[in-house]
Design an enzyme around this catalytic site. Structure first.
Site, PDB file in Angstrom:
ATOM      1  N   MET A 338       0.823  -1.215   0.000  1.00 39.51           N
ATOM      2  CA  MET A 338       0.000   0.000   0.000  1.00 39.51           C
ATOM      3  C   MET A 338       0.859   1.267   0.000  1.00 39.51           C
ATOM      4  O   MET A 338       0.603   2.209  -0.744  1.00 39.51           O
ATOM      5  CB  MET A 338      -0.925   0.023   1.228  1.00 39.51           C
ATOM      6  CG  MET A 338      -1.964  -1.066   1.241  1.00 39.51           C
ATOM      7  SD  MET A 338      -3.064  -1.062  -0.194  1.00 39.51           S
ATOM      8  CE  MET A 338      -4.107   0.331   0.155  1.00 39.51           C
ATOM      9  N   SER A 443      -6.651  -0.936   8.057  1.00 38.99           N
ATOM     10  CA  SER A 443      -7.985  -1.321   7.581  1.00 38.99           C
ATOM     11  C   SER A 443      -8.839  -1.896   8.703  1.00 38.99           C
ATOM     12  O   SER A 443     -10.053  -2.019   8.517  1.00 38.99           O
ATOM     13  CB  SER A 443      -7.906  -2.290   6.404  1.00 38.99           C
ATOM     14  OG  SER A 443      -6.762  -3.055   6.437  1.00 38.99           O
ATOM     15  N   HIS A 464      -7.834   5.857   4.641  1.00 42.34           N
ATOM     16  CA  HIS A 464      -7.892   4.454   4.229  1.00 42.34           C
ATOM     17  C   HIS A 464      -7.995   4.340   2.705  1.00 42.34           C
ATOM     18  O   HIS A 464      -9.005   4.716   2.119  1.00 42.34           O
ATOM     19  CB  HIS A 464      -9.105   3.799   4.918  1.00 42.34           C
ATOM     20  CG  HIS A 464      -9.257   2.348   4.623  1.00 42.34           C
ATOM     21  ND1 HIS A 464     -10.482   1.746   4.402  1.00 42.34           N
ATOM     22  CD2 HIS A 464      -8.336   1.369   4.507  1.00 42.34           C
ATOM     23  CE1 HIS A 464     -10.288   0.464   4.170  1.00 42.34           C
ATOM     24  NE2 HIS A 464      -9.008   0.213   4.226  1.00 42.34           N
ATOM     25  N   ASN A 514     -15.591  -1.718   3.901  1.00 39.95           N
ATOM     26  CA  ASN A 514     -15.309  -3.120   4.193  1.00 39.95           C
ATOM     27  C   ASN A 514     -16.454  -3.804   4.934  1.00 39.95           C
ATOM     28  O   ASN A 514     -16.650  -5.008   4.815  1.00 39.95           O
ATOM     29  CB  ASN A 514     -13.998  -3.257   4.980  1.00 39.95           C
ATOM     30  CG  ASN A 514     -12.792  -3.045   4.071  1.00 39.95           C
ATOM     31  OD1 ASN A 514     -12.937  -3.009   2.848  1.00 39.95           O
ATOM     32  ND2 ASN A 514     -11.621  -2.884   4.654  1.00 39.95           N
TER      33      ASN A 514
END
Ligand code: NAD
Length: 735
Positions: A338, A443, A464, A514
């Site tokens: 990431m 996350s 995020h 999510n």
């Protein structure tokens, strides 16, 4: 003539330069007043014998971005109100007149007897391109900003001012359909190569070239108004037509699963229109256009994908009064999967990046990711070698935290481990002090608890990202309990800098995206355990409008990660928080079968080297049962996929995690591809009606379990038929 939006200048040769420059607007747009002025201009030009022709150009940086979509969003409601006030027939007539206005005015330009040439500087999109298609000659500026296209389909509409008729009269039907279906703009060279424009010239010369065409005897007749005109692909009922149309229908079905009425309308307009003379063909187009403008898909898509997205991008959630931050140098800690992506998008936006990892080799590896991405762009001709050199020179890869000195913001993307993250915060703050905003890309870990490690928790926030960072447009910003306005403003300014769309949510397990997408994947798992054939699960999910099936998606994010999440959920929330059937499936896949997903070449699919992925044949034996597909209610499977995510989204609003329905909608489409034609998770509920949605949830709860139980807020709203947008307007409050 009394003109507000145009400058009308006739030269000594009688050629008018008509410069479109709407006062007080950053862009030229098409609206009712503009149509009135164009009508008057056409009258004047055709009557005045001293006028030889007209060059239409723009006084702004761009030519025109299309119709004013704010007007279109409310078309369905306006029509319903008119029916109530004046009856169906009068309302329909008014509506058809309104829907066909642009088409009629443009046709008047085309048939006014004087040659019109468009000199296009900058983008010409939607109606802005359609007006040029009605001109007899088009010259495009040869520069990076100029593009032409008909992107209406991306917001549930289609080009209804002649686009579906003139495009397939200019290029072969298969190319025309692709251009109209996709809505992607073309650069000048491609537009010229495909016969959409006549000439490409340096920006400073386009008006002169257009004038020269008129003065050289440019003809005031469109090709399709010539006697012996033939469409590029010939007649529909011909051997060539039979090669085009059956596959065209199949492609439409394959790409849309019949969820997008505007795309179907394009197909019908082209098919019916090419069999008619152009005037009647334009009427056919108007009829379909009036129908599509009133569709709920158009209303939903315009609202979420144009209006709300635009508002969020412009900082709808930015705290008022916070001064704009100057983000020149950004620290990224953790140069892994990431962090490397975050460094790339930041450097691409022109900021300096300090990319830190535990050792120099790891930091260099992270920077190499940027090298690979920009090199690929150079290879495709999308960037120059100089851009690559500049971008890479902006990224400093290092293992020394002292290099963070002078950063305006730090984004952390180290291992998902509370201890490692706490150590990172401390080390960064030792260099930067407590006042520089510090963001975590976690996350799963609560931002509030990570913020407690910061000297000033008000300067700590969640930013995020979604993977792959360079492709995904959404960024979730997470407010910890103590996060302050300065941190929020800084995070929003950063997201704007890197040209992504932000949503702001409050701290909770899984945040927003999510949480919803987890429900989607779990629904696929549970269907599998019920005995629904795996291929049916995957196909029906896509028929419901999702971009990938839940089993595919789980393979991408990794099944062993799902296994870790299941364990953590049980630990934090108790045994009842996880469905035993789902847990058993994941345990068997990960622990017994060691099938982790794409990453080890074995998941719900097999990934043969160099071959196409295929559903793992062992799945049926593993589940132990398979229902007869003919006994399964496909419509209900589709509803389960969408409803289970929508009800979770409703819970996030009821809990005050998401505080604005626009963010739930935009976040769901950009973050996890929730059926775009619905307008997003909350619009899906609102357009169905809260009452009908609660009834659906009750039915699904009775058959499949408590995961469909609607929150009390939704039940209350259903009693009076209240919608989320109606109740909360643009900005929801915690229930
Ligand atoms: P990763 O394992 O690929 O990268 C983590 C990097 O951090 C590694 O390069 C590691 O060497 C480095 N690191 C560890 N400790 C460090 C320290 N003390 N100082 C400097 N560098 C250190 O992991 P990832 O997938 O990039 O995930 C990073 C973060 O992003 C996690 O918090 C994860 O939850 C979050 N995240 C991941 C995804 C995803 O799809 N992978 C999506 C959104 C958020």
């Amino acid at each position: 003539m009394n003109l507000t939006n145009f400058k009308f200048e006739k030269d000594s040769d009688g050629v008018v330069t008509l410069t479109w420059d709407m006062p007080g607007k950053p862009m030229n747009v098409l609206d009712a007043q503009l149509m009135d002025e164009l009508d008057a201009i056409v009258d004047h030009v055709s009557k005045d014998e001293t006028i030889k022709g007209v060059v239409l150009t723009s006084g702004k940086d761009a030519f025109c971005a299309g119709a004013d979509l704010t007007m279109m969003e409310g078309a369905g409601k306006q029509f319903a109100d008119a029916v109530k006030a004046r009856g169906e027939e009068a309302a329909m007539k008014e509506f058809m007149d309104q829907a066909g206005r642009g088409s009629k005015v443009f046709r008047r330009i085309e048939t006014c007897g004087k040659p019109w040439a468009a000199a296009v500087n900058g983008v010409a999109l939607g109606g802005g391109f359609e007006i040029t298609l009605a001109c007899h000659y088009r010259v495009l500026a040869d520069n990076a900003k100029t593009q032409v296209g008909l992107p209406e389909v991306k917001v549930g509409l289609f080009p209804g001012a002649g686009g579906t008729q003139r495009i397939p009269r200019l290029m072969a039907t298969p190319d025309a359909l692709q251009f109209l279906f996709k809505g992607d703009p073309w650069k000048p060279a491609k537009a010229k190569q495909m016969n959409l424009v006549h000439e490409v010239a340096p920006e400073g010369e386009i008006v002169a070239k257009a004038k020269a065409w008129i003065k050289g005897g440019g003809k005031a007749v469109a090709p399709w108004d010539e006697k012996n005109f033939k469409t590029p692909s010939g007649k529909i009922f011909s051997p060539m037509g039979m090669m085009i149309w059956p596959p065209a229908n199949a492609i439409y079905r394959k790409e849309t699963f019949d969820n997008y009425p505007a795309v179907k309308a394009i197909l019908k307009c082209v098919y019916e229109g090419l069999q008619l003379p152009v005037d009647q063909a334009l009427q056919v187009e108007t009829r379909y256009f009036a129908q599509i403008m009133r569709s709920k898909e158009a209303a939903a898509m315009i609202r979420s994908l144009f209006l709300s997205m635009g508002e969020l991008n412009k900082g709808a959630r930015r705290p008022k009064g916070e001064p704009k931050t100057a983000l020149k140098k950004i620290g990224v800690i953790g140069a892994g999967f990431m962090g490397a992506g975050i460094a790339y998008v930041t450097a691409l936006a022109g900021a300096d990046v300090v990319l830190i990892d535990r050792d120099q080799a790891a930091a260099d590896k992270g920077k190499a990711h940027s090298d690979a991405l920009i090199s690929a762009r150079v290879a495709k001709g999308r960037a120059k070698e100089a851009d690559k050199t500049a971008l890479l020179s902006r990224i400093k890869a290092s293992a020394d935290y002292n290099d963070l000195s002078g950063c305006d913001l730090v984004v952390e993307a180290v291992f998902e481990d509370r201890g490692v993250k706490a150590e990172t915060t401390k080390k960064a703050q030792a260099v930067l002090g407590p006042d520089v905003v510090f963001a975590s890309n976690t996350s799963t870990l609560p931002i509030t608890s990570l913020a407690s490690e910061a000297i000033k928790p008000e300067n700590f926030i969640g930013i995020h990202f979604f993977s792959p960072v360079d492709k995904m447009l959404l960024v979730e910003i997470i407010m910890g309990e103590k996060t302050g306005d300065k941190a929020l403003a800084t995070a929003l300014d950063f997201v704007r800098l890197i040209k992504k769309t932000p949503i702001v949510v409050n701290d909770t397990r899984g945040f927003y995206a999510n949480r919803c997408v987890g429900r989607y994947i779990a629904e696929g798992h549970l269907m599998l355990m019920e005995g629904v054939p795996p291929a049916m699960i995957e196909n029906v999910a896509r028929m419901a409008g999702m971009p990938v099936g839940p089993l595919s998606l789980n393979d991408e994010v990794a099944i062993d990660l799902s296994w870790r999440v299941v364990q953590a959920t049980k630990k934090d929330l108790g045994e009842q928080a996880v469905d035993p059937a789902q847990e058993e499936l994941i345990r068997t896949m990960v622990v017994d079968q060691e099938r982790f997903g794409r990453k080890n070449g074995k998941g719900f699919y097999d990934y043969p080297q160099g071959g196409k992925k295929k559903l793992w044949p062992g799945l049926t034996a593993l589940v132990g049962k398979q229902l007869d597909p003919d006994t399964i209610d496909v419509a209900e499977l589709k509803q389960r996929f969408l409803a289970v995510q929508a009800v979770e989204a409703a819970r996030t609003i009821a809990e005050g995690v998401v505080t604005d329905p626009r963010e739930a909608d935009v976040g769901s489409i950009l973050g996890f591809g929730f059926a775009p034609f619905t307008g997003g998770t909350i619009s899906y509920i609102d357009f169905m009606g809260t009452k009908a949605f609660v009834e659906l949830c009750d039915r699904l709860t009775a058959k499949y379990g408590d995961r469909f139980v609607p929150p009390p807020l939704l039940r209350d709203m259903a009693k009076t038929g209240q919608t989320f947008y109606g109740k909360f307007g643009g900005k929801a409050k915690a229930a």
